[in-house]
Motif scaffolding. Sequence first.
Motif, PDB file in Angstrom:
ATOM      1  N   CYS A 169     -16.290  -0.888  37.298  1.00 41.87           N
ATOM      2  CA  CYS A 169     -17.531  -1.242  37.641  1.00 41.87           C
ATOM      3  C   CYS A 169     -17.398  -2.501  38.615  1.00 41.87           C
ATOM      4  O   CYS A 169     -16.650  -2.959  39.075  1.00 41.87           O
ATOM      5  CB  CYS A 169     -18.250  -1.468  36.512  1.00 41.87           C
ATOM      6  SG  CYS A 169     -17.361  -2.885  35.307  1.00 41.87           S
ATOM      7  N   SER A 197     -18.542  -5.342  33.221  1.00 38.05           N
ATOM      8  CA  SER A 197     -17.506  -4.708  32.544  1.00 38.05           C
ATOM      9  C   SER A 197     -17.385  -5.039  30.904  1.00 38.05           C
ATOM     10  O   SER A 197     -16.976  -4.613  30.146  1.00 38.05           O
ATOM     11  CB  SER A 197     -15.916  -5.321  33.115  1.00 38.05           C
ATOM     12  OG  SER A 197     -15.759  -6.520  32.617  1.00 38.05           O
ATOM     13  N   HIS A 209     -22.194   5.205  30.673  1.00 41.74           N
ATOM     14  CA  HIS A 209     -22.525   4.266  31.703  1.00 41.74           C
ATOM     15  C   HIS A 209     -21.883   4.760  33.208  1.00 41.74           C
ATOM     16  O   HIS A 209     -21.023   5.756  33.013  1.00 41.74           O
ATOM     17  CB  HIS A 209     -21.682   2.885  31.392  1.00 41.74           C
ATOM     18  CG  HIS A 209     -22.054   1.712  31.892  1.00 41.74           C
ATOM     19  ND1 HIS A 209     -23.004   0.822  31.101  1.00 41.74           N
ATOM     20  CD2 HIS A 209     -22.152   1.167  33.058  1.00 41.74           C
ATOM     21  CE1 HIS A 209     -23.175   0.101  31.843  1.00 41.74           C
ATOM     22  NE2 HIS A 209     -23.010  -0.002  32.793  1.00 41.74           N
ATOM     23  N   PRO A 244     -22.184   3.118  37.299  1.00 42.14           N
ATOM     24  CA  PRO A 244     -22.772   2.394  38.197  1.00 42.14           C
ATOM     25  C   PRO A 244     -22.615   3.154  39.521  1.00 42.14           C
ATOM     26  O   PRO A 244     -21.760   3.902  39.680  1.00 42.14           O
ATOM     27  CB  PRO A 244     -21.853   1.091  38.240  1.00 42.14           C
ATOM     28  CG  PRO A 244     -20.945   0.826  37.103  1.00 42.14           C
ATOM     29  CD  PRO A 244     -20.830   2.430  36.598  1.00 42.14           C
ATOM     30  N   MET A 263     -19.596   2.372  41.465  1.00 46.63           N
ATOM     31  CA  MET A 263     -18.411   2.505  40.564  1.00 46.63           C
ATOM     32  C   MET A 263     -17.009   2.894  41.532  1.00 46.63           C
ATOM     33  O   MET A 263     -17.084   3.778  42.193  1.00 46.63           O
ATOM     34  CB  MET A 263     -18.734   3.625  39.632  1.00 46.63           C
ATOM     35  CG  MET A 263     -17.343   4.108  38.399  1.00 46.63           C
ATOM     36  SD  MET A 263     -18.015   4.928  37.188  1.00 46.63           S
ATOM     37  CE  MET A 263     -16.729   4.729  35.938  1.00 46.63           C
TER      38      MET A 263
END
Length: 439
Positions: A118, A124, A320, A322, A325
Amino acid sequence: MNELGRTEDLLGRDTELLWHPYSSLTAPSPTRLVTGADGVRLQLADGAGGTVEAIDAMASWWCMIHGYRNPVLDQALKDQVDRFSHVMFGGLTHEPAVRLAERLVDLTPDPLRHVFFCDSGSVSVEVAMKLALQYQVARGRTGRTRMLTVRGGYHGDTFAPMSVCDPVNGMHSLFTGALKEQVFGPQPPAGFDRAADDPELVAWAGELRSVAARSSDEIAAIIVEPILQGAGGMYPYSPACLRVLREVADEYGFLLILDEIATGFGRTGTLFASEHAGVDPDILCVGKALTGGYLTLAAMLCTAEVARTVSDGPGGALMHGPTFMANPLACSVALASIDLLLGQDWQAEIDRISTGLATGLAPAAELPGVKDVRVIGAVGVVQLAGPVDLPRMTDAVLRRGVWVRPFRDLVYTMPPYVCTDSDIATIGTAITEAIAESN
Ligand SMILES: *Cc1c(COP(=O)(O)O)cnc(C)c1O
């Protein structure tokens, strides 16, 4: 516009426009203009149309371990730019991510097998806490929604990490009602060298155990910074305390999350601080020095058991993902940074810096107004008897060719690993003299 005009113009526009970390827009603190950076040195506009050089004793907040404009890291980044700079990580992957994940699994404690990338340390920690909650739900322990931590910690600035920061220094009072109320145990007694049977340590362990026992049905995980609490106070504690935390976690079925965002990649003298204690976490967070300070990237690692349990649990996935990422540029430069670190006798380098800092800061211990001087690995700390006058101290150290960013009652350094002995001596002298002058 001449150089001085340009500097003043930029600084003026900055003051009008920009938040800096923990800053006020109505009472801004002095900000300096960086015009360049090379090796361990920053070039700063000097306010007279020229520049001054300063050794960056902060390594840009503990990240820039190999120095600025490092040719190896520069090249790794340029090579990846020529391939591609970013792709989404949903449904796609790339070599830098796969290789970096393998590398991290190799380097970190054995039970850690899986990696989530991340954008920042705080994220994190968010992901680590989320994973722990999902793990307990998957185990049918749905009441376990809180974290157990110790006082004095720092885990980042977004809401979940903030809730496990020290409740006083983390300014929880500002956010009452908005922050999850976590379970706080006492801060471990100070000092790396404390033995397991030390009376203060035994008393601490007793208190910690009773806090854990009282709320055990509500606790999903223990989260701490191993061995050195960083932004909470540059505070080293004994490996024996970490072993107690591991035992408590095992006893009650909590997961153990170790936040090595500050301590990872050699800073305390071992590659990861947990190695001082021989303790393996269930979940690990790394960040900061991961990319050698070039780009923002963090990673959360977990054991096969945690990964399997969550993946087979309700939701069937870790929830999750992002946008940025596993950014390929960041992964590439992280690989290069790790290779550079491990390609040298890094432990000898940390020992060398440690010895230099201990020698250089020792005279500070004799000064009035100094409460404590401590060194662990490549971290040197002078704790004053009261709060530091930030602008004055920054100035006084800078006049001696060194950049520091003190906080609360602490003037400290976490220098780049590529500092020479003479750089380290300069840092020690600058800090000591500046403190002497301020008294
Ligand atoms: C810096 C830090 C964080 C937060 O990382 P960011 O990248 O600033 O979000 C979390 N935990 C520890 C121990 C840190 O030192």
